[in-house]
Design an enzyme around this catalytic site. Sequence first.
Site, PDB file in Angstrom:
ATOM      1  N   GLY A 152       0.802  -1.208  -0.054  1.00  0.00           N
ATOM      2  CA  GLY A 152       0.207   0.063   0.031  1.00  0.00           C
ATOM      3  C   GLY A 152       0.756   1.402   0.045  1.00  0.00           C
ATOM      4  N   GLU A 386       2.780   1.521 -11.241  1.00  0.00           N
ATOM      5  CA  GLU A 386       4.359   1.242 -10.787  1.00  0.00           C
ATOM      6  C   GLU A 386       5.166   2.489 -11.772  1.00  0.00           C
ATOM      7  OE1 GLU A 386       6.276  -0.725  -9.461  1.00  0.00           O
ATOM      8  OE2 GLU A 386       4.972  -2.680  -9.226  1.00  0.00           O
TER       9      GLU A 386
HETATM   10  P1  TGC Z   1      12.869  11.996  -4.804  1.00  0.00           P
HETATM   11  O1  TGC Z   1      13.282  13.131  -3.842  1.00  0.00           O
HETATM   12  O2  TGC Z   1      13.312  11.908  -5.927  1.00  0.00           O
HETATM   13  O3  TGC Z   1      13.469  10.687  -4.118  1.00  0.00           O
HETATM   14  C1  TGC Z   1      13.094  10.421  -2.831  1.00  0.00           C
HETATM   15  C2  TGC Z   1      14.471   9.466  -2.256  1.00  0.00           C
HETATM   16  O4  TGC Z   1      13.988   8.232  -2.807  1.00  0.00           O
HETATM   17  C3  TGC Z   1      15.201   7.823  -3.807  1.00  0.00           C
HETATM   18  N1  TGC Z   1      14.695   7.391  -4.872  1.00  0.00           N
HETATM   19  C4  TGC Z   1      14.763   5.885  -5.057  1.00  0.00           C
HETATM   20  N2  TGC Z   1      15.536   5.089  -4.440  1.00  0.00           N
HETATM   21  C5  TGC Z   1      15.228   3.612  -5.206  1.00  0.00           C
HETATM   22  N3  TGC Z   1      14.553   3.656  -6.175  1.00  0.00           N
HETATM   23  C6  TGC Z   1      14.174   4.428  -6.717  1.00  0.00           C
HETATM   24  N4  TGC Z   1      13.636   4.206  -8.148  1.00  0.00           N
HETATM   25  C7  TGC Z   1      14.084   5.865  -6.430  1.00  0.00           C
HETATM   26  N5  TGC Z   1      13.607   7.004  -6.823  1.00  0.00           N
HETATM   27  C8  TGC Z   1      14.104   7.851  -5.820  1.00  0.00           C
HETATM   28  C9  TGC Z   1      16.037   9.348  -3.853  1.00  0.00           C
HETATM   29  O5  TGC Z   1      17.173   9.197  -4.143  1.00  0.00           O
HETATM   30  C10 TGC Z   1      15.684   9.905  -2.697  1.00  0.00           C
HETATM   31  O6  TGC Z   1      16.592   9.308  -1.694  1.00  0.00           O
HETATM   32  P2  TGC Z   1      17.242   9.996  -0.502  1.00  0.00           P
HETATM   33  O7  TGC Z   1      18.168   9.379   0.154  1.00  0.00           O
HETATM   34  O8  TGC Z   1      17.701  11.318  -1.097  1.00  0.00           O
HETATM   35  O9  TGC Z   1      16.056  10.538   0.433  1.00  0.00           O
HETATM   36  O10 TGC Z   1      11.308  11.815  -4.592  1.00  0.00           O
HETATM   37  P3  TGC Z   1      10.113  12.838  -5.293  1.00  0.00           P
HETATM   38  O11 TGC Z   1       9.076  12.843  -4.093  1.00  0.00           O
HETATM   39  O12 TGC Z   1      10.536  13.831  -5.885  1.00  0.00           O
HETATM   40  O13 TGC Z   1       9.338  11.576  -6.135  1.00  0.00           O
HETATM   41  C11 TGC Z   1      10.044  11.275  -7.553  1.00  0.00           C
HETATM   42  C12 TGC Z   1       9.155  10.350  -8.329  1.00  0.00           C
HETATM   43  C13 TGC Z   1       7.967  11.041  -8.892  1.00  0.00           C
HETATM   44  C14 TGC Z   1      10.003   9.748  -9.364  1.00  0.00           C
HETATM   45  C15 TGC Z   1       8.539   9.214  -7.413  1.00  0.00           C
HETATM   46  O14 TGC Z   1       7.757   9.511  -6.553  1.00  0.00           O
HETATM   47  C16 TGC Z   1       7.903   8.162  -8.548  1.00  0.00           C
HETATM   48  O15 TGC Z   1       8.314   7.310  -8.706  1.00  0.00           O
HETATM   49  N6  TGC Z   1       6.391   8.521  -8.450  1.00  0.00           N
HETATM   50  C17 TGC Z   1       5.648   7.233  -9.043  1.00  0.00           C
HETATM   51  C18 TGC Z   1       4.923   6.626  -7.936  1.00  0.00           C
HETATM   52  C19 TGC Z   1       4.880   5.099  -8.306  1.00  0.00           C
HETATM   53  O16 TGC Z   1       5.413   4.381  -9.174  1.00  0.00           O
HETATM   54  N7  TGC Z   1       3.739   4.443  -7.695  1.00  0.00           N
HETATM   55  C20 TGC Z   1       3.447   3.197  -7.496  1.00  0.00           C
HETATM   56  C21 TGC Z   1       2.719   2.545  -6.636  1.00  0.00           C
HETATM   57  S1  TGC Z   1       2.767   0.780  -6.530  1.00  0.00           S
HETATM   58  C22 TGC Z   1       2.111   0.232  -7.935  1.00  0.00           C
HETATM   59  O17 TGC Z   1       1.763   0.776  -8.766  1.00  0.00           O
HETATM   60  C23 TGC Z   1       1.887  -1.483  -7.719  1.00  0.00           C
HETATM   61  S2  TGC Z   1       1.233  -2.177  -9.071  1.00  0.00           S
HETATM   62  C24 TGC Z   1       2.108  -3.792  -8.904  1.00  0.00           C
HETATM   63  C25 TGC Z   1       1.351  -4.752  -9.862  1.00  0.00           C
HETATM   64  O18 TGC Z   1       0.190  -5.071  -9.680  1.00  0.00           O
HETATM   65  O19 TGC Z   1       2.105  -5.343 -10.417  1.00  0.00           O
HETATM   66  P1  FAD Z   2      -2.143  10.687 -11.264  1.00  0.00           P
HETATM   67  O1  FAD Z   2      -0.746  10.581 -10.404  1.00  0.00           O
HETATM   68  O2  FAD Z   2      -3.123  11.360 -10.686  1.00  0.00           O
HETATM   69  O3  FAD Z   2      -1.636  10.963 -12.633  1.00  0.00           O
HETATM   70  C1  FAD Z   2      -2.656  11.382 -13.633  1.00  0.00           C
HETATM   71  C2  FAD Z   2      -1.968  11.600 -14.805  1.00  0.00           C
HETATM   72  O4  FAD Z   2      -1.238  12.773 -14.554  1.00  0.00           O
HETATM   73  C3  FAD Z   2      -1.087  10.808 -15.477  1.00  0.00           C
HETATM   74  O5  FAD Z   2      -1.225  10.896 -16.835  1.00  0.00           O
HETATM   75  C4  FAD Z   2       0.147  11.134 -14.801  1.00  0.00           C
HETATM   76  O6  FAD Z   2       1.471  10.743 -15.698  1.00  0.00           O
HETATM   77  C5  FAD Z   2      -0.116  12.830 -14.899  1.00  0.00           C
HETATM   78  N1  FAD Z   2       1.028  13.384 -14.016  1.00  0.00           N
HETATM   79  C6  FAD Z   2       1.031  13.178 -12.832  1.00  0.00           C
HETATM   80  N2  FAD Z   2       2.001  14.246 -12.347  1.00  0.00           N
HETATM   81  C7  FAD Z   2       2.561  14.478 -13.344  1.00  0.00           C
HETATM   82  C8  FAD Z   2       3.898  15.457 -13.485  1.00  0.00           C
HETATM   83  N3  FAD Z   2       4.606  15.880 -12.641  1.00  0.00           N
HETATM   84  N4  FAD Z   2       4.183  15.658 -14.744  1.00  0.00           N
HETATM   85  C9  FAD Z   2       3.453  15.416 -15.895  1.00  0.00           C
HETATM   86  N5  FAD Z   2       2.361  14.362 -15.831  1.00  0.00           N
HETATM   87  C10 FAD Z   2       1.910  14.421 -14.461  1.00  0.00           C
HETATM   88  N6  FAD Z   2      -0.442   1.223  -6.063  1.00  0.00           N
HETATM   89  C11 FAD Z   2      -0.098   0.816  -4.963  1.00  0.00           C
HETATM   90  O7  FAD Z   2       0.592   1.423  -3.943  1.00  0.00           O
HETATM   91  N7  FAD Z   2      -0.244  -0.498  -4.957  1.00  0.00           N
HETATM   92  C12 FAD Z   2      -0.556  -1.469  -5.726  1.00  0.00           C
HETATM   93  O8  FAD Z   2      -0.488  -2.700  -5.513  1.00  0.00           O
HETATM   94  C13 FAD Z   2      -1.064  -0.756  -7.054  1.00  0.00           C
HETATM   95  N8  FAD Z   2      -1.791  -1.809  -7.741  1.00  0.00           N
HETATM   96  C14 FAD Z   2      -2.391  -1.200  -8.807  1.00  0.00           C
HETATM   97  C15 FAD Z   2      -3.127  -1.914  -9.651  1.00  0.00           C
HETATM   98  C16 FAD Z   2      -3.992  -1.326 -10.500  1.00  0.00           C
HETATM   99  C17 FAD Z   2      -5.042  -2.133 -11.472  1.00  0.00           C
HETATM  100  C18 FAD Z   2      -3.953   0.188 -10.549  1.00  0.00           C
HETATM  101  C19 FAD Z   2      -4.745   0.798 -12.049  1.00  0.00           C
HETATM  102  C20 FAD Z   2      -3.230   0.978 -10.007  1.00  0.00           C
HETATM  103  C21 FAD Z   2      -2.414   0.362  -9.004  1.00  0.00           C
HETATM  104  N9  FAD Z   2      -1.688   1.077  -8.364  1.00  0.00           N
HETATM  105  C22 FAD Z   2      -1.112   0.549  -7.183  1.00  0.00           C
HETATM  106  C23 FAD Z   2      -1.713   2.566  -8.362  1.00  0.00           C
HETATM  107  C24 FAD Z   2      -0.740   3.173  -9.390  1.00  0.00           C
HETATM  108  O9  FAD Z   2       0.471   3.073  -8.956  1.00  0.00           O
HETATM  109  C25 FAD Z   2      -1.317   4.479  -9.752  1.00  0.00           C
HETATM  110  O10 FAD Z   2      -2.376   4.444 -10.471  1.00  0.00           O
HETATM  111  C26 FAD Z   2      -0.343   5.258 -10.574  1.00  0.00           C
HETATM  112  O11 FAD Z   2       0.951   5.559  -9.642  1.00  0.00           O
HETATM  113  C27 FAD Z   2      -0.533   6.728 -10.841  1.00  0.00           C
HETATM  114  O12 FAD Z   2      -1.376   7.337  -9.781  1.00  0.00           O
HETATM  115  P2  FAD Z   2      -2.860   7.989 -10.114  1.00  0.00           P
HETATM  116  O13 FAD Z   2      -3.707   6.944 -10.366  1.00  0.00           O
HETATM  117  O14 FAD Z   2      -3.083   8.659  -8.922  1.00  0.00           O
HETATM  118  O15 FAD Z   2      -2.685   8.980 -11.313  1.00  0.00           O
END
Ligand code: TGC
Ligand code: FAD
Length: 407
Positions: A152, A386
Amino acid sequence: MMADNNGVDIKIEKRAKEDRFQAHDYYNIDELLSEDHLLARDAVRTWVKQEVSPIIESYAEQAKCPMHLYKGLAEIGAYGPSLPVEYGGGGMDEMAYGVIMQELERGDSGIRSMASVQGSLVMYPIFKFGSEEQKKKYLPKLGSGEFIGCFGLTEPDHGSNPGGMVTNIKDDGDAYILNGAKMWITNSPVADIAVVWAKDEEGKIRGMIVEKDMPGFSAPEIHGKWSLRASITGELVFEDVRVPKANVFPNVKGLKGPLSCLSKARYGIAWGAIGAAMDCYDSALRYSLEREQFGKPIGQFQLTQKKLAEMITEITKAQLLVWRLGSLANQGKATPAQISMAKRNNVNMALEIAREARQIHGGMGITNEYPVMRHMMNLETVLTYEGTHDIHLLITGMDVTGLNAFK
Ligand code: TGC
Ligand code: FAD
């Protein structure tokens, strides 16, 4: 037609007959893999043909999760293939992890999700950041599929920007009181434990293990998805949940905790997407040779050949990208930005191939007689979770310019 234990009507004979998938290796990339990688890959390929292909269209159509496959995934070593055996993993390398994800996603992105979440987002953080007691208590049960886990991070108002999360913990003696909500959580309604990220009173992000029976914790299912329909998704709701301090990860604070788990999972997705792309290409290639219009196979038309030639070119480039990434990962040298590039490129590549393959199948392409539309709908989620397509672009942009578009 028959109903299985999950109450899903299965058209077994039809699908089993139709899984004529043949892998495509235009550049002999198999020669770059070891005997162990090929054995792991082929075992999962066979399992997918036997266990996933016969049922997946029915489960996806009826939006049901094939619960029995959680155990099966454990048996084929899909949970944490590159984690140590003594902690419930497979003891293999990152390349083996990659090829396993590729084969699972060849079956369905939702099945790969079940494995990604369990291995990379639940077992990995417990292994990497957990206490010895936490590892002993949870990892063997997760590795064997006795426990299902979820991760989460995302919240209703904080998706791409998880650092803005409002879920929080407050000190209460030997426990923390957890409040808040998580959204879009794969596996959550059926999970025994949730790895949850929340802010402490200093605003530092902490990770913890929340058990399903803890009072105040619920995980309602999210319905109405047109994508990843065979994967169960839900919320996590915390209302004054008392989480023992012993359940909090002692070895990490800050956003780098959850983000490093994401790096692990994104790496697997970069491989997995190739599986979905290969299945679409394979189906389109066969269809183009069998389907005749204007007195000849549609594969003889230049426009169809252009589509197929571009598909196999893109698949081959994606295979080389992850092979190199796997080599770097094995040496501990794959950077988060390199992983972002591969996740973004390969998922987008797979989605575009699914769309082109759908066109080659004509009207049949929209039906569940072929896997293409299911893959296409799944990949819409994979493009977003992701880290979205654009977030990964901005990570690459930041890496090459040194300028941060997020701040
Ligand atoms: P930022 O200030 O850049 O970084 C904070 C700290 O984290 C470090 N870091 C990382 N470390 C390891 N791996 C990475 N990929 C890392 N990216 C950054 C960074 O060096 C820093 O470390 P420190 O020691 O300086 O504190 O953080 P920010 O708040 O500016 O955010 C950057 C951003 C936008 C790239 C990041 O928040 C991001 O990747 N956003 C996307 C969120 C996301 O991917 N959510 C996924 C949720 S889980 C999911 O979707 C599961 S689906 C699974 C499934 O069903 O298969
Ligand atoms: P938002 O962040 O609101 O983004 C909406 C749009 O705005 C996107 O096109 C994005 O690219 C754009 N945007 C946002 N910020 C910027 C920026 N700075 N510049 C330009 N464009 C921007 N999360 C978990 O933690 N655990 C899970 O197991 C997990 N499983 C998932 C399973 C499914 C089926 C789905 C659909 C999602 C899951 N997620 C999970 C969540 C997933 O990681 C998020 O949906 C994803 O990170 C995007 O967040 P959001 O949906 O809130 O979109």
